[in-house]
Design an enzyme around this catalytic site. Structure first.
Site: not given
Length: 207
Positions: A75, A138, A188
């Site tokens: 990330e 995301k 994540c």
């Protein structure tokens, strides 16, 4: 009671075998993971941008001894906006071309709109020739880390959290194309939400 235990044991065994057979028959790819362990206190310091980028490239080239079809960076691995910083983006592309395989790299991104700029925590699929083939944004952000909940009504909250982000959410369940596969990428925090995984599978994710 004993009959129930025997039933559960038998069912569990058959279910495990069925899952193992499904996994063995599913599409697969050789994937390598590169983790540079960059000190977070230095990550966004402009003085360390070059060294951070070079470390990821060096590790990636070394990982090619295992002949991965796709190399994955973490990330926000790039300490800059990929495709926006011309010099550092070119250096990453050179490293990818030197490695000679496809990459999935984490990078912040932004989109200019008529009323301002939207920022995203993104992941790019970059082919071996350096072409950016796809981007995932995301969808499940970290409260007070990547956005401030209820910011419209509680604007002072952003001042209470150091380095809080102000990202926009991507499309839930969005999948990206890589070669002959559809990828369901989770960044994540997103991995703890099974509904996101289900949505990606429903949208054709195979890996």
């Amino acid at each position: 009671f004993l009959a129930v235990l025997l039933f559960l044991f038998n069912y569990g065994g058959r279910r495990i075998r069925d899952v193992d057979l499904t996994i063995s028959a599913a599409p697969s790819a050789r994937i390598g993971i590169v983790q540079a362990n960059i000190d977070q206190s230095r990550k966004w310091d402009p003085a360390f941008q070059d060294s951070t980028t070079e470390k990821y490239i060096t590790l990636s080239v070394s990982a090619m001894q295992d002949r991965p079809q796709l190399l994955v960076w973490p990330e926000t691995a790039t300490p800059f906006y990929y495709l926006s910083d011309a010099r550092l983006s070119a250096r990453v592309r050179q490293g990818i071309q030197a490695a000679g395989t496809d990459f999935l790299i984490g990078s912040p991104s932004f989109v200019r709109r008529a009323d301002g700029v939207d920022y995203y925590n993104s992941a790019y699929i970059i082919l071996a020739d350096g072409t950016a083939a796809a981007r995932y944004d995301k969808a499940q952000l970290v409260p007070f880390g990547e956005y401030v909940p209820l910011k419209k009504w509680l604007p002072f909250l952003g001042k209470l959290v150091e380095n809080v982000g102000d990202f926009k959410t991507g499309e839930k369940g969005h999948t990206v194309s890589w070669r002959n596969h559809r990828l369901g990428i989770q960044i994540c925090f997103e991995i703890i939400f099974p509904n996101l995984s289900r949505a990606m599978v429903q949208n054709g994710a195979l890996l």
